[in-house]
Design a protein around this motif. Structure first.
Motif, PDB file in Angstrom:
ATOM      1  N   LEU A 121      -5.482 -16.653 -27.985  1.00  0.00           N
ATOM      2  CA  LEU A 121      -6.582 -15.891 -27.409  1.00  0.00           C
ATOM      3  C   LEU A 121      -6.136 -14.556 -26.824  1.00  0.00           C
ATOM      4  O   LEU A 121      -6.953 -13.786 -26.330  1.00  0.00           O
ATOM      5  CB  LEU A 121      -7.280 -16.707 -26.318  1.00  0.00           C
ATOM      6  CG  LEU A 121      -8.006 -17.966 -26.769  1.00  0.00           C
ATOM      7  CD1 LEU A 121      -8.554 -18.725 -25.573  1.00  0.00           C
ATOM      8  CD2 LEU A 121      -9.116 -17.626 -27.731  1.00  0.00           C
ATOM      9  N   ALA A 122      -4.841 -14.266 -26.876  1.00  0.00           N
ATOM     10  CA  ALA A 122      -4.302 -13.049 -26.256  1.00  0.00           C
ATOM     11  C   ALA A 122      -4.945 -11.779 -26.800  1.00  0.00           C
ATOM     12  O   ALA A 122      -5.126 -10.814 -26.067  1.00  0.00           O
ATOM     13  CB  ALA A 122      -2.787 -12.991 -26.440  1.00  0.00           C
ATOM     14  N   LYS A 123      -5.331 -11.787 -28.071  1.00  0.00           N
ATOM     15  CA  LYS A 123      -5.941 -10.574 -28.636  1.00  0.00           C
ATOM     16  C   LYS A 123      -7.319 -10.289 -28.040  1.00  0.00           C
ATOM     17  O   LYS A 123      -7.852  -9.205 -28.196  1.00  0.00           O
ATOM     18  CB  LYS A 123      -6.003 -10.652 -30.157  1.00  0.00           C
ATOM     19  CG  LYS A 123      -6.818 -11.788 -30.710  1.00  0.00           C
ATOM     20  CD  LYS A 123      -6.714 -11.819 -32.226  1.00  0.00           C
ATOM     21  CE  LYS A 123      -7.347 -13.061 -32.795  1.00  0.00           C
ATOM     22  NZ  LYS A 123      -7.156 -13.155 -34.234  1.00  0.00           N
ATOM     23  N   TYR A 124      -7.905 -11.257 -27.348  1.00  0.00           N
ATOM     24  CA  TYR A 124      -9.207 -11.072 -26.719  1.00  0.00           C
ATOM     25  C   TYR A 124      -9.091 -10.816 -25.219  1.00  0.00           C
ATOM     26  O   TYR A 124     -10.091 -10.592 -24.550  1.00  0.00           O
ATOM     27  CB  TYR A 124     -10.093 -12.305 -26.946  1.00  0.00           C
ATOM     28  CG  TYR A 124     -10.251 -12.658 -28.393  1.00  0.00           C
ATOM     29  CD1 TYR A 124     -11.060 -11.894 -29.227  1.00  0.00           C
ATOM     30  CD2 TYR A 124      -9.565 -13.735 -28.952  1.00  0.00           C
ATOM     31  CE1 TYR A 124     -11.190 -12.206 -30.566  1.00  0.00           C
ATOM     32  CE2 TYR A 124      -9.700 -14.048 -30.291  1.00  0.00           C
ATOM     33  CZ  TYR A 124     -10.508 -13.284 -31.084  1.00  0.00           C
ATOM     34  OH  TYR A 124     -10.639 -13.593 -32.408  1.00  0.00           O
ATOM     35  N   ALA A 170      -1.868 -18.053 -20.971  1.00  0.00           N
ATOM     36  CA  ALA A 170      -0.591 -18.763 -21.056  1.00  0.00           C
ATOM     37  C   ALA A 170      -0.736 -20.063 -21.842  1.00  0.00           C
ATOM     38  O   ALA A 170       0.146 -20.441 -22.604  1.00  0.00           O
ATOM     39  CB  ALA A 170      -0.058 -19.047 -19.652  1.00  0.00           C
ATOM     40  N   ARG A 171      -1.874 -20.728 -21.668  1.00  0.00           N
ATOM     41  CA  ARG A 171      -2.104 -22.001 -22.364  1.00  0.00           C
ATOM     42  C   ARG A 171      -2.450 -21.815 -23.831  1.00  0.00           C
ATOM     43  O   ARG A 171      -2.090 -22.642 -24.659  1.00  0.00           O
ATOM     44  CB  ARG A 171      -3.230 -22.773 -21.684  1.00  0.00           C
ATOM     45  CG  ARG A 171      -2.829 -23.401 -20.406  1.00  0.00           C
ATOM     46  CD  ARG A 171      -3.947 -24.262 -19.864  1.00  0.00           C
ATOM     47  NE  ARG A 171      -3.579 -24.812 -18.563  1.00  0.00           N
ATOM     48  CZ  ARG A 171      -4.434 -25.233 -17.674  1.00  0.00           C
ATOM     49  NH1 ARG A 171      -5.730 -25.172 -17.921  1.00  0.00           N
ATOM     50  NH2 ARG A 171      -4.018 -25.713 -16.533  1.00  0.00           N
ATOM     51  N   ALA A 202     -16.481 -18.721 -25.415  1.00  0.00           N
ATOM     52  CA  ALA A 202     -16.644 -19.804 -24.438  1.00  0.00           C
ATOM     53  C   ALA A 202     -15.843 -19.493 -23.171  1.00  0.00           C
ATOM     54  O   ALA A 202     -16.331 -19.693 -22.054  1.00  0.00           O
ATOM     55  CB  ALA A 202     -16.190 -21.123 -25.046  1.00  0.00           C
ATOM     56  N   LEU A 203     -14.633 -18.977 -23.355  1.00  0.00           N
ATOM     57  CA  LEU A 203     -13.798 -18.591 -22.209  1.00  0.00           C
ATOM     58  C   LEU A 203     -14.450 -17.463 -21.422  1.00  0.00           C
ATOM     59  O   LEU A 203     -14.525 -17.516 -20.189  1.00  0.00           O
ATOM     60  CB  LEU A 203     -12.410 -18.171 -22.682  1.00  0.00           C
ATOM     61  CG  LEU A 203     -11.455 -17.661 -21.609  1.00  0.00           C
ATOM     62  CD1 LEU A 203     -11.158 -18.760 -20.585  1.00  0.00           C
ATOM     63  CD2 LEU A 203     -10.177 -17.139 -22.240  1.00  0.00           C
ATOM     64  N   ASP A 207      -7.687 -17.475 -13.572  1.00  0.00           N
ATOM     65  CA  ASP A 207      -7.981 -18.411 -14.662  1.00  0.00           C
ATOM     66  C   ASP A 207      -7.807 -17.761 -16.031  1.00  0.00           C
ATOM     67  O   ASP A 207      -7.419 -18.432 -16.989  1.00  0.00           O
ATOM     68  CB  ASP A 207      -9.378 -18.998 -14.506  1.00  0.00           C
ATOM     69  CG  ASP A 207      -9.430 -20.038 -13.391  1.00  0.00           C
ATOM     70  OD1 ASP A 207      -8.358 -20.415 -12.880  1.00  0.00           O
ATOM     71  OD2 ASP A 207     -10.539 -20.462 -13.042  1.00  0.00           O
ATOM     72  N   LEU A 208      -8.094 -16.468 -16.120  1.00  0.00           N
ATOM     73  CA  LEU A 208      -7.854 -15.754 -17.378  1.00  0.00           C
ATOM     74  C   LEU A 208      -6.360 -15.738 -17.693  1.00  0.00           C
ATOM     75  O   LEU A 208      -5.956 -15.992 -18.829  1.00  0.00           O
ATOM     76  CB  LEU A 208      -8.395 -14.326 -17.300  1.00  0.00           C
ATOM     77  CG  LEU A 208      -8.110 -13.419 -18.502  1.00  0.00           C
ATOM     78  CD1 LEU A 208      -8.727 -13.982 -19.775  1.00  0.00           C
ATOM     79  CD2 LEU A 208      -8.620 -12.018 -18.235  1.00  0.00           C
TER      80      LEU A 208
END
Length: 142
Positions: free
Chosen positions: A96-99, A91-92, A65-66, A85-86
Motif C-alpha cells: 500500500l506504500a504507493k498510496y 509497515a504491515r 478501505a484504509l 495508524d497510517l
C-alpha cells in the motif's frame, strides 16, 4: 439424396450457433447473486454499467478501505492517531506504500476541515509519514 443432406447440413450449421447463443444469453440474464430470505434478489446480466462495476471495485480496494477508516478515525479522535495508524498500516502492508502520499494528503485536507479551516491547528499534527504529504494536504486547503 446427397443434395438434401447438404441442404439440411447447411441449415443446421446456420441455425445451431444462433440457438446456442440465444439460449446461453437467456441462461445468464437472471442469476441469483445473493441468497436472501425471499430469494427476490436477482440481477440481470446487463443491469450494471462498467462504471458502476469499476466504482464498486474501487470502493473495495484495500487502499480505499484504509483511507475511509483513517478519515473516520481522524474525525472521531484526532489527526495524530490517524497518522500513526497510517504509519503502522504502511509497515504491515508495504504493497500500500504507493498510496501513502495520497492518503496522507486526504488526511491533511480532512484535518483542516475538522478544525474549520484552521490550518495552523491542523498543521500542528504533522508527522513525517509519507514525507510531507500530510502538510501538503493541509497547505492545499489553506
Amino acid at each position: 439424396m446427397n443434395q438434401v443432406a447438404r441442404r439440411l447440413g447447411k441449415t443446421f450449421a446456420l441455425v445451431l450457433p444462433v440457438v446456442l447463443v440465444l439460449s446461453g444469453t437467456l441462461a445468464v440474464t437472471r442469476v441469483p447473486w445473493a441468497v436472501s430470505s425471499s430469494d427476490a434478489q436477482v440481477l440481470t446480466a446487463s443491469a450494471k454499467s462498467r462504471q458502476e462495476v469499476a466504482a464498486e471495485a474501487a470502493a473495495k480496494a484495500p487502499q480505499e478501505a484504509l483511507r475511509s477508516r483513517l478519515l473516520a478515525e481522524l474525525q472521531e479522535k484526532d489527526p495524530g492517531v490517524a497518522l500513526t495508524d497510517l504509519q503502522v498500516a504502511m509497515a504491515r502492508q508495504p504493497s500500500l506504500a504507493k498510496y501513502c502520499v495520497s492518503i496522507a494528503r486526504s488526511l491533511g485536507r480532512a484535518a483542516v476541515a475538522k478544525y474549520d479551516g484552521a490550518t495552523q491547528r491542523a498543521q500542528s499534527w504533522s508527522r513525517p509519514v509519507c514525507d510531507t504529504a500530510f502538510a501538503t494536504g493541509v497547505a492545499s486547503v489553506g
